[in-house]
Enzyme design. Sequence first.
Site, PDB file in Angstrom:
ATOM      1  CB  CYS A 152      -0.947   0.010   1.203  1.00 13.59           C
ATOM      2  SG  CYS A 152      -0.091   0.074   2.792  1.00 13.59           S
TER       3      CYS A 152
ATOM      4  CG  ASP B 150       3.734  35.802 -26.640  1.00 13.47           C
ATOM      5  OD1 ASP B 150       3.739  37.043 -26.675  1.00 13.47           O
ATOM      6  OD2 ASP B 150       4.470  35.098 -27.352  1.00 13.47           O
TER       7      ASP B 150
ATOM      8  CG  ASP C 272       6.198  34.877 -23.515  1.00 12.90           C
ATOM      9  OD1 ASP C 272       6.079  36.102 -23.376  1.00 12.90           O
ATOM     10  OD2 ASP C 272       5.948  34.292 -24.576  1.00 12.90           O
TER      11      ASP C 272
ATOM     12  CG  ASP D 198       8.057  32.536 -27.272  1.00 15.30           C
ATOM     13  OD1 ASP D 198       8.457  32.595 -26.093  1.00 15.30           O
ATOM     14  OD2 ASP D 198       8.265  33.431 -28.105  1.00 15.30           O
TER      15      ASP D 198
ATOM     16  CB  CYS E 239       4.840  -0.142   1.406  1.00 16.65           C
ATOM     17  SG  CYS E 239       3.923  -1.446   2.263  1.00 16.65           S
TER      18      CYS E 239
END
Length: 748
Positions: free
Chosen positions: A20, A434, A640, A636, A23
């Site tokens: 689970c 942009d 940016d 891009d 662990c």
Amino acid sequence: MDSMDDKGITIDLSVQGMSCTACAARIEKTVGKMPGVEAVAVSYSARTAWVQYKPDQIQPLKIMEQIGKIGFKAALPEHAKEGFEKERSLLKLRLIISLILTAPLLTAMVQHLAPFAKIEMPSLLTNPWLQLGLATIIQFIIGLPFYIGAYHAVRSRATNMDVLVATGTSAAYLYSHYLVFNADRAALFAHEVPLYFETSAVVITAVLLGKFIEASVTSRAQSDASGYSKLLNTVVRVERAGVMMDIQTEFVRENDYVIVQAGQVIPVDGIIASGESEINESLLTGESVPLAKRPGDPVWAGTRNDSGALRIRTTAAGHSTMLSRIVDLVRQAQRSKSMIQRQVDTVSAWFVPAMLMLSLGTFVLWITVADPGNWTMAFRCAVAVVLAACPCALGLATPISLVVASSRLAKRGIVVKEAGALERLAQLDMLVLDKTGTLTEGKPRVSQVHTTFGSRQGLLRLAAAVEASSTHPLAIAVRAEAMQAGLVPPAATDFEYTTGKGVEAVVEQRKIGVGNASFAATKHWTFASASIRSFAEERQQLGETVLYTSDNNKVIGAISFIDAVKPYAKAAVTQLRKAGVTVIVATGDHPAPALNAAQIAGINPTQVHANMLPEDKLALVERLKEQDYKVGMAGDGWNDAPALAAADVGMAMGDGTDAALTAGHITLLQPRMTAIPEALLISRLTVRNVRQNLTFAFIYNALIIPFAACGLLQPWMAGTAMAFSSVSVVGNAIRLNARLRKAAVQPS
């Protein structure tokens, strides 16, 4: 697979033996304390561990040994699938044997049910000694891994599902064992003494069945998630010194020439040296239309050569290709944890101890208050509480859904770098776009050239010289126009760039500049003729972008550019608006072309911000976040980058370049506008699925545990319900896969 990082070396390991998510947390805690280990992340759903370590302080073998000491088996990733399938096969064998041995015990269980109490069962099947023998085999041979897991968990001062199963089934088995040897023989063989051998056997069988189903569907999800690995060629044909040879992909060097026949998958990143073909990039970028490729065009590993034979000059191979980087990013996203998952892990950490205490409290209340002196009833209710408790449903609620979503997004050319980005994307209500390369094609072309000094070719020749080394789309358009006109730009020196505005350089002993109106004003350029301003105003009113060209600080001409708005941009904006997202345009371009592009895309003119530098975009994103908007930024991946990093979700619009993978939280490999609302839809469906899983897990525990504590559930019923609660959560996560296949935004 090892990879070098500025903080050390990272390695991926496959891990077997986890029962689970507790662990996984235990492995993280243990390995994280080792000297030399910088960071560790373990995924239960993927059965993998990612470790970042200092090679001068610790080696992978030591890490693997430490994982082995706490009860698990770590192996190198090339053995991951083999190890997982071996573990699943062993689980299947245990399940089959357990089913066979449990079947005779079901007769005793039937007698516990009132409607069937009077049915005569074969005396052999109800013989206490037979039940004891069968239950002993199931409990201590078939169920041995539960004891081993519980032992290692307790030894590490932790708890997991193995502790619950071992505790509950052992209590039922040992109580029944005690009765067999100490109860009145006549009453025992007359079935007047309630034995619970079937409880321990049925619970172990049900848990094994649940884990086998979970392992099967997880294996299917992992197979879908690792689909990129199928695109990785292992052997390629290389031309060296005129000799053809077949070699392993990892031995291909930069500038080797690789031969790819029609119908084959391209094994390397490179540039086409000779040959023409149509390349299907759908498996890599999600773009379904094959692209015509000619000498000089780039190609990528994992794409398919549909028609002619190609000779490709290698730029990257093996683990350096963009495909391998995408595989690494998908794995990174799958092993990362969202905020929801971190909160669930915190709850799961104390869940098992709390359930054990609740079981003890239930026993005490029954024996002292509810039914004083009735040890059998008190025992039955306490065991039922332990067997009903299910931390696995909570732990599995988030990771499997995220594995399914990230693999589906990757197949659509949308690479999510962290699970948290998917969660934040679902909350998006403001998107900053942009313009160039995001809203528009990003491949402008020269529309008109106006000059008052010399010829059109002369102006282009000077402008191309100044823009010789720039990667800006407008610079590329200037060079392309000059090349088409057959011009050879002269050499330029002493470049001075101003990001987002323009550039100056020395050409033929003259200071030549190319830039926008803001750049011209900053440099105090004078205009040789008023006609240049008139030309600029006229072209800008038509939605074109204009750059001025100066000679020794005097504007001698202007160049206008057309950049078409992307197909289906309006459909994408419409989808975003329907999803409750406000779309804003932020561009360094002049207001007129920005407004024109916004109008075509259906964006409100009041939401257009022009003449913005990278720092202005960053300030806009931060201002919106201060107003409590969940802000996304799509750009891009170059100018940016600051705004992409600052946004809640930064989406880098790729164009098949490796650089796009380094920016933002999400990379859109194919810069199609519809990928943004598509990613938004998938993220919301995924988060909804996670919340459904968590809701079910919490409701299950909130209802079943009180029923068990109040004596309204037989222990075997509680244990069976516990096993199938995990299966239902996994099944709902897998159901998400079918919904995501239909989640593509259809252009309209």
